[in-house]
Write a protein that holds these residues in place. Structure first.
Motif, PDB file in Angstrom:
ATOM      1  N   GLU A 138     -21.329 -60.619   4.757  1.00 38.82           N
ATOM      2  CA  GLU A 138     -20.149 -61.063   4.925  1.00 38.82           C
ATOM      3  C   GLU A 138     -19.717 -62.122   4.179  1.00 38.82           C
ATOM      4  N   GLU A 139     -20.665 -63.184   3.886  1.00 35.59           N
ATOM      5  CA  GLU A 139     -20.038 -64.274   3.029  1.00 35.59           C
ATOM      6  C   GLU A 139     -19.880 -63.827   1.637  1.00 35.59           C
ATOM      7  N   ARG A 140     -20.339 -62.628   1.187  1.00 43.30           N
ATOM      8  CA  ARG A 140     -19.721 -61.969  -0.154  1.00 43.30           C
ATOM      9  C   ARG A 140     -18.215 -61.510  -0.140  1.00 43.30           C
ATOM     10  N   LYS A 141     -17.796 -61.300   0.817  1.00 44.42           N
ATOM     11  CA  LYS A 141     -16.487 -60.632   1.203  1.00 44.42           C
ATOM     12  C   LYS A 141     -15.451 -61.702   0.671  1.00 44.42           C
ATOM     13  N   GLN A 142     -14.334 -61.073  -0.109  1.00 45.21           N
ATOM     14  CA  GLN A 142     -13.087 -62.013  -0.401  1.00 45.21           C
ATOM     15  C   GLN A 142     -12.059 -61.756   0.287  1.00 45.21           C
ATOM     16  N   LEU A 143     -11.146 -62.415   0.250  1.00 45.15           N
ATOM     17  CA  LEU A 143      -9.936 -62.384   1.298  1.00 45.15           C
ATOM     18  C   LEU A 143      -8.889 -61.656   0.255  1.00 45.15           C
ATOM     19  N   LEU A 144      -8.322 -60.633   0.809  1.00 40.05           N
ATOM     20  CA  LEU A 144      -7.436 -59.744   0.120  1.00 40.05           C
ATOM     21  C   LEU A 144      -6.046 -60.685  -0.083  1.00 40.05           C
ATOM     22  N   PRO A 145      -5.348 -60.444  -1.358  1.00 42.46           N
ATOM     23  CA  PRO A 145      -4.070 -61.170  -1.554  1.00 42.46           C
ATOM     24  C   PRO A 145      -2.977 -60.737  -0.690  1.00 42.46           C
ATOM     25  N   TYR A 146      -2.238 -61.732  -0.317  1.00 41.40           N
ATOM     26  CA  TYR A 146      -1.130 -61.225   0.809  1.00 41.40           C
ATOM     27  C   TYR A 146       0.077 -60.451   0.071  1.00 41.40           C
ATOM     28  N   MET A 147       0.384 -60.821  -1.281  1.00 40.77           N
ATOM     29  CA  MET A 147       1.245 -60.300  -2.108  1.00 40.77           C
ATOM     30  C   MET A 147       0.983 -59.927  -3.385  1.00 40.77           C
ATOM     31  N   PRO A 148       0.008 -58.932  -3.613  1.00 36.47           N
ATOM     32  CA  PRO A 148      -0.306 -58.812  -5.114  1.00 36.47           C
ATOM     33  C   PRO A 148       0.786 -58.223  -5.928  1.00 36.47           C
ATOM     34  N   MET A 149       0.473 -58.678  -7.255  1.00 37.88           N
ATOM     35  CA  MET A 149       1.625 -58.286  -8.185  1.00 37.88           C
ATOM     36  C   MET A 149       1.158 -56.877  -9.063  1.00 37.88           C
ATOM     37  N   VAL A 150      -0.254 -56.976  -9.168  1.00 38.00           N
ATOM     38  CA  VAL A 150      -0.699 -55.650  -9.925  1.00 38.00           C
ATOM     39  C   VAL A 150      -1.825 -55.194  -8.981  1.00 38.00           C
ATOM     40  N   ILE A 151      -1.979 -53.695  -8.751  1.00 45.80           N
ATOM     41  CA  ILE A 151      -2.820 -53.141  -8.060  1.00 45.80           C
ATOM     42  C   ILE A 151      -3.683 -52.056  -9.033  1.00 45.80           C
ATOM     43  N   GLY A 152      -4.940 -52.173  -9.091  1.00 42.43           N
ATOM     44  CA  GLY A 152      -5.591 -51.281  -9.809  1.00 42.43           C
ATOM     45  C   GLY A 152      -6.049 -50.112  -8.863  1.00 42.43           C
ATOM     46  N   VAL A 153      -5.947 -48.763  -9.219  1.00 45.77           N
ATOM     47  CA  VAL A 153      -6.610 -47.822  -8.492  1.00 45.77           C
ATOM     48  C   VAL A 153      -7.403 -46.859  -9.234  1.00 45.77           C
ATOM     49  N   VAL A 154      -8.663 -46.780  -8.762  1.00 48.68           N
ATOM     50  CA  VAL A 154      -9.682 -45.916  -9.287  1.00 48.68           C
ATOM     51  C   VAL A 154      -9.710 -44.486  -8.565  1.00 48.68           C
ATOM     52  N   THR A 155      -9.104 -43.426  -8.870  1.00 52.32           N
ATOM     53  CA  THR A 155      -9.376 -42.286  -8.225  1.00 52.32           C
ATOM     54  C   THR A 155      -9.015 -41.225  -9.390  1.00 52.32           C
ATOM     55  N   SER A 156      -8.977 -39.854  -8.973  1.00 56.82           N
ATOM     56  CA  SER A 156      -8.614 -38.644  -9.734  1.00 56.82           C
ATOM     57  C   SER A 156      -7.310 -38.703 -10.143  1.00 56.82           C
ATOM     58  N   PRO A 157      -6.803 -38.674 -11.194  1.00 57.99           N
ATOM     59  CA  PRO A 157      -5.226 -38.617 -11.534  1.00 57.99           C
ATOM     60  C   PRO A 157      -4.477 -37.507 -11.082  1.00 57.99           C
ATOM     61  N   THR A 158      -5.415 -36.295 -10.905  1.00 63.07           N
ATOM     62  CA  THR A 158      -4.557 -35.209 -10.600  1.00 63.07           C
ATOM     63  C   THR A 158      -4.720 -34.741  -9.025  1.00 63.07           C
ATOM     64  N   GLY A 159      -5.251 -35.605  -8.185  1.00 65.10           N
ATOM     65  CA  GLY A 159      -5.150 -34.957  -6.820  1.00 65.10           C
ATOM     66  C   GLY A 159      -4.253 -35.665  -5.901  1.00 65.10           C
ATOM     67  N   ALA A 160      -4.177 -35.372  -4.479  1.00 65.19           N
ATOM     68  CA  ALA A 160      -3.047 -35.768  -3.801  1.00 65.19           C
ATOM     69  C   ALA A 160      -3.359 -37.262  -3.115  1.00 65.19           C
ATOM     70  N   VAL A 161      -4.359 -37.769  -3.519  1.00 62.27           N
ATOM     71  CA  VAL A 161      -4.673 -39.003  -3.291  1.00 62.27           C
ATOM     72  C   VAL A 161      -3.828 -40.177  -3.994  1.00 62.27           C
ATOM     73  N   ILE A 162      -3.784 -40.104  -5.144  1.00 59.95           N
ATOM     74  CA  ILE A 162      -2.902 -40.886  -6.055  1.00 59.95           C
ATOM     75  C   ILE A 162      -1.448 -40.682  -5.482  1.00 59.95           C
ATOM     76  N   ARG A 163      -1.075 -39.619  -5.389  1.00 60.55           N
ATOM     77  CA  ARG A 163       0.279 -39.382  -5.058  1.00 60.55           C
ATOM     78  C   ARG A 163       0.719 -40.280  -3.698  1.00 60.55           C
ATOM     79  N   ASP A 164      -0.242 -39.940  -2.736  1.00 61.79           N
ATOM     80  CA  ASP A 164      -0.101 -40.671  -1.416  1.00 61.79           C
ATOM     81  C   ASP A 164       0.042 -42.170  -1.636  1.00 61.79           C
ATOM     82  N   ILE A 165      -0.913 -42.702  -2.423  1.00 62.93           N
ATOM     83  CA  ILE A 165      -0.923 -44.079  -2.524  1.00 62.93           C
ATOM     84  C   ILE A 165       0.264 -44.675  -3.353  1.00 62.93           C
TER      85      ILE A 165
END
Length: 523
Positions: free
Chosen positions: A132-159
């Motif tokens: 748990e001590e390795r966990k980082q806090l998530l930013p409250y208001m991120p300006m840039v988000i990186g998404v690692v997934t398939s570019p053709t699936g429904a997942v990226i469209r939902d996100i």
């Protein structure tokens, strides 16, 4: 008739026999599937080939995976893993052994995959990757988000749809395969490369990374249990949200990520706040701030008004100074006239005493006195010069230039030698005097009565600051000064009482108890 047994069988060499056996085995068992437990696996050989055995409770067979085929396997061999191996049988003539050359390898059922998954989980957990001590806090208001997934699936469209509804931000999509044998390596490479953005290229560095995939079976999600992918997520300097599968699906990436989302949509909701709610909150805070400022200003305004009512009016403050000014102005004319009159009187009195004859006689007397003093000074100066010349002539006759130069050289040499001696001896003398001074200071500190005071004693002086040596010198009502280690106390004597030696008590007990046993109280 000969005793030797005759036969018409054809003789063959060992190599020929081994070659026939090899061809027979390979033709007969050209495509087989064998289930067994991997034994003796120690990793790939230096050549890149892997050698091990497959065994069950009654038999054992050697196995080999060529280097080129090992890179194509979906599941790599691990010691003790039960697998189903597909390939062909062949022989090794050099040792008269047969072995299976494996082309494909897969765990023997879901139970084997779960056992492998649990073993890998324990290994990575023991290394502290899930701590748990390795966990980082998530930013409250991120300006840039990186998404690692398939570019053709429904997942990226939902996100993307959820991000656009809640808080539109800049999204960087890194396309990867979310299923198959290369899935783990591609996910690990994507997370590693996103961490280098802003340094190695002009793309903005993401504030948070989302690793997402839809639901599926254990085999479908196996790429997200890859050790390389898990280590990349654990080592990421950017906070990572894992959104792999449905809420009931768990992978090793979920343990290594900084936050685990049950679904990809939930990951998008966790990554950004709701813009409309933020705008409403800002508007509410702004209204509250304006109201608070208005109330504060009104309170301050009322306080100023109350203070103003308690102040004296300017006319009252200036009344007395104005009156004193008017009185001084009215006295100014008469005072000036009287001052002029007194000055005129003094001038007239002085002018009446000054007459030309008196002034002339005073000047003549002063001039005569000056000339007489000048004449006396010239004669005195001439007599002094003659006396000096009379003393110098006999000396100058005896002094020669050469002897004078020699005298000057000797004097200069002695002066230089004295200067060197002084430069050498002066630091020594100063050092010796400094040592003596330090020793005297230490001796003074040792013999000083201050050291005795530090051990709990005191010095009693009379009102004239003279130390008292005997109790008989103290009279009743005498003012005393008692000097202790941390200061001086003033006291008044109440008299001397006779005390027997058996009833005497330490002074500390008398002071604390307030009793006067022993010597009489001085306070």
């Amino acid at each position: 008739m000969s005793d030797e047994t005759t036969t018409n069988a054809l003789e063959v060499s060992v190599s020929e026999l081994s070659g026939k056996l090899k061809r027979t085995v390979e033709d007969t068992f050209g495509n087989v599937r064998v289930r067994g437990e991997i034994s003796g696996f120690r990793g790939p050989h230096s050549s890149g080939h892997s050698y091990f055995s497959l065994k069950d409770e009654r038999a054992r067979i050697d196995a080999i995976i060529w280097r080129g085929q090992a890179a194509k396997l979906k599941h790599l061999p691990e010691e003790g893993l039960e697998v189903i191996a597909s390939g062909k049988l062949t022989t090794y003539p050099g040792q008269s052994k047969y072995q299976i050359v494996i082309d494909a390898l897969e765990p023997a059922g879901a139970g084997a995959l779960m056992a492998l998954l649990e073993e890998r989980r324990r290994k990575l957990q023991s290394e502290g990757l899930f701590a748990e001590e390795r966990k980082q806090l998530l930013p409250y208001m991120p300006m840039v988000i990186g998404v690692v997934t398939s570019p053709t699936g429904a997942v990226i469209r939902d996100i993307l749809h959820r991000l656009a509804d809640r808080f539109p931000v800049h999204v960087i999509v890194w396309p990867v395969r979310v299923q198959g044998e290369t899935c783990g390596r591609e996910v690990a490479n994507a997370v590693t490369q996103l961490n280098t953005f802003g340094e190695s290229n002009a793309l903005p560095r993401p504030d948070v990374i989302i690793v997402a995939r839809g639901g599926g079976s254990l085999e479908d999600l196996w790429g997200f249990n890859d050790e390389e992918a898990v280590r990349a997520v654990a080592d990421s300097m950017i906070p990572v949200i894992s959104a792999v599968g449905h809420e009931t699906d768990w992978t090793l990436i979920d343990h290594a990520a900084d936050w685990r989302a049950p679904t990809p949509t939930a990951a998008a909701e966790r990554a950004v706040p709701v813009r409309a709610e933020l705008e409403a909150l800002v508007a509410d805070l702004g209204a509250r701030m304006r109201g608070a400022m208005s109330r504060r200003m009104e309170v301050e305004r009322n306080a100023v008004r109350a203070a103003a009512r308690g102040l004296t009016s300017p006319d009252m403050l200036l009344a007395m100074p104005r009156r004193r000014f008017d009185e001084a102005a009215s006295r100014l004319d008469s005072g000036l006239m009287r001052r002029v009159e007194r000055a005129q009187d003094r001038f007239g009195y002085a002018s009446s005493r000054i007459m030309p004859d008196v002034l002339k006689r005073h000047l003549d007397t002063s001039r005569e006195r000056y000339f007489r003093a000048a004449s006396d000074h010239s004669r005195s100066l001439q007599r002094a010069v003659e006396r000096s010349k009379a003393r110098f002539l006999p000396i100058s006759a005896q002094v020669r230039p050469t002897s004078l130069l020699a005298l000057m050289e000797r004097s200069s040499s002695r002066l230089a030698q004295s200067d060197r001696s002084l430069s050498r001896l002066l630091p020594q003398a100063l050092s010796a005097r400094a040592d003596r001074l330090a020793k005297s200071a230490r001796l003074l500190e040792t013999l000083s009565y201050k050291a005795v005071l530090a051990r709990g004693y005191a010095v009693v002086r009379d009102e004239n600051n003279v130390p008292i040596m005997s109790s008989a010198a103290v009279k009743s009502g005498s003012a005393l000064q008692i000097e202790m280690n941390d200061g001086t106390v003033n006291a008044v004597s109440t008299g001397l009482e006779k005390v027997s030696s058996s009833s005497a008590k330490p002074a500390e007990k008398n002071v604390h108890s307030g009793k006067t046993d022993g010597q009489g109280s001085l306070f």
